[in-house]
Write a protein that holds these residues in place. Structure first.
Motif, PDB file in Angstrom:
ATOM      1  N   HIS A 197      -2.490   9.549  -4.913  1.00  0.00           N
ATOM      2  CA  HIS A 197      -1.900   9.304  -6.233  1.00  0.00           C
ATOM      3  C   HIS A 197      -2.090   7.849  -6.671  1.00  0.00           C
ATOM      4  O   HIS A 197      -2.498   6.982  -5.897  1.00  0.00           O
ATOM      5  N   ASP A 200       3.729   9.171  -7.281  1.00  0.00           N
ATOM      6  CA  ASP A 200       3.905   9.802  -5.983  1.00  0.00           C
ATOM      7  C   ASP A 200       3.142  11.119  -6.000  1.00  0.00           C
ATOM      8  O   ASP A 200       2.532  11.488  -7.005  1.00  0.00           O
ATOM      9  N   SER A 201       3.170  11.830  -4.871  1.00  0.00           N
ATOM     10  CA  SER A 201       2.378  13.052  -4.766  1.00  0.00           C
ATOM     11  C   SER A 201       2.833  14.123  -5.750  1.00  0.00           C
ATOM     12  O   SER A 201       2.012  14.876  -6.290  1.00  0.00           O
ATOM     13  N   ASP A 229       2.007  11.063  -0.105  1.00  0.00           N
ATOM     14  CA  ASP A 229       2.668   9.891  -0.685  1.00  0.00           C
ATOM     15  C   ASP A 229       2.209   8.609  -0.008  1.00  0.00           C
ATOM     16  O   ASP A 229       2.099   8.564   1.227  1.00  0.00           O
ATOM     17  N   GLU A 263       6.944   1.389  -0.093  1.00  0.00           N
ATOM     18  CA  GLU A 263       7.888   1.410  -1.205  1.00  0.00           C
ATOM     19  C   GLU A 263       7.852   0.033  -1.859  1.00  0.00           C
ATOM     20  O   GLU A 263       8.151  -0.973  -1.230  1.00  0.00           O
ATOM     21  N   ARG A 319       6.001   3.835  -5.390  1.00  0.00           N
ATOM     22  CA  ARG A 319       5.122   3.783  -4.223  1.00  0.00           C
ATOM     23  C   ARG A 319       3.778   3.156  -4.564  1.00  0.00           C
ATOM     24  O   ARG A 319       3.306   3.223  -5.695  1.00  0.00           O
TER      25      ARG A 319
END
Length: 215
Positions: free
Chosen positions: A19, A24-25, A49, A53, A82
């Protein structure tokens, strides 16, 4: 352990999907749903992901100061931000978190692989990450780790990619890469200049380009 990548003709292609920055995913899966649904008979798309963070000051975009001010005042963001790496400094470029992402993806390759291809998308960050993984798998650089037995990808699709200028990582682009690749970029991309995506494309000896007039 990674199994042999040779598979019967009727088996679906498996594509590892990375991604974009600040996504995120789940977001990436939703954005690609129309395309993945149309290809469901021939391909399986695996979304993961990024392990890092990010804090507001790690992120790009015009709302950085607003995000930082909100956090300082006690407000919380409604989701985790992310990224595959962050910046310690922009000039000269010094990145952080990339080793964490490489180790994480090496584990994904070992435990969820094999994958036929990789797809990195959005604002360069994971377009870049897809390129990093191609270089690591082809040349077996030390950063990949000795336990990763996954072979090089059969193909790569890289959207808004670019090369790292951090001198710790520039060796990744010193040898031509033979992974067949498709490089997509927007002529008017305001985040990643078109010239950076073209420079990355030139590193691949079997590359094709697809450009749009948008960003």
């Amino acid at each position: 352990m990674v199994k042999d990548t040779q598979r019967p003709a009727h088996k679906k292609l498996r594509v590892l999907c990375l991604h974009g920055y600040e996504q995120d995913s789940a977001i990436f899966r939703t954005k690609l749903r129309q395309h993945t649904d149309s290809l469901a008979d021939i391909a399986e798309f695996v979304f993961v992901d990024a392990p890092n963070e990010m804090q507001p000051y790690d992120t790009s975009g015009v709302d950085n100061m607003a995000r930082a001010a909100a956090v300082k005042s006690g407000e919380t963001l409604n989701r985790v931000i992310r990224g595959w790496y962050g910046l310690k400094s922009a000039e000269p470029e010094r990145v952080c978190g990339l080793e964490t992402s490489i180790a994480y993806l090496a584990t994904v390759l070992n435990e969820q692989g094999p994958f036929d291809g990789i797809f990195g998308f959005s604002q360069g960050k994971c377009g870049l990450m897809a390129g990093v993984m191609c270089a690591l798998l082809e040349n077996r650089y030390e950063a990949l780790g000795k336990k990763c037995a996954h072979p090089p990808f059969a193909f790569a699709i890289i959207a808004s990619g670019y090369m790292l200028s951090d001198t710790k990582w520039t060796h990744l682009y010193e040898r031509p890469l033979s992974t067949p690749s498709l490089h997509m970029y927007g002529i008017l991309d305001s985040y990643i200049h078109v010239s950076k995506s073209i420079d990355l494309c030139r590193v691949y000896s079997q590359s094709a380009e697809l450009s749009t007039h948008g960003g």
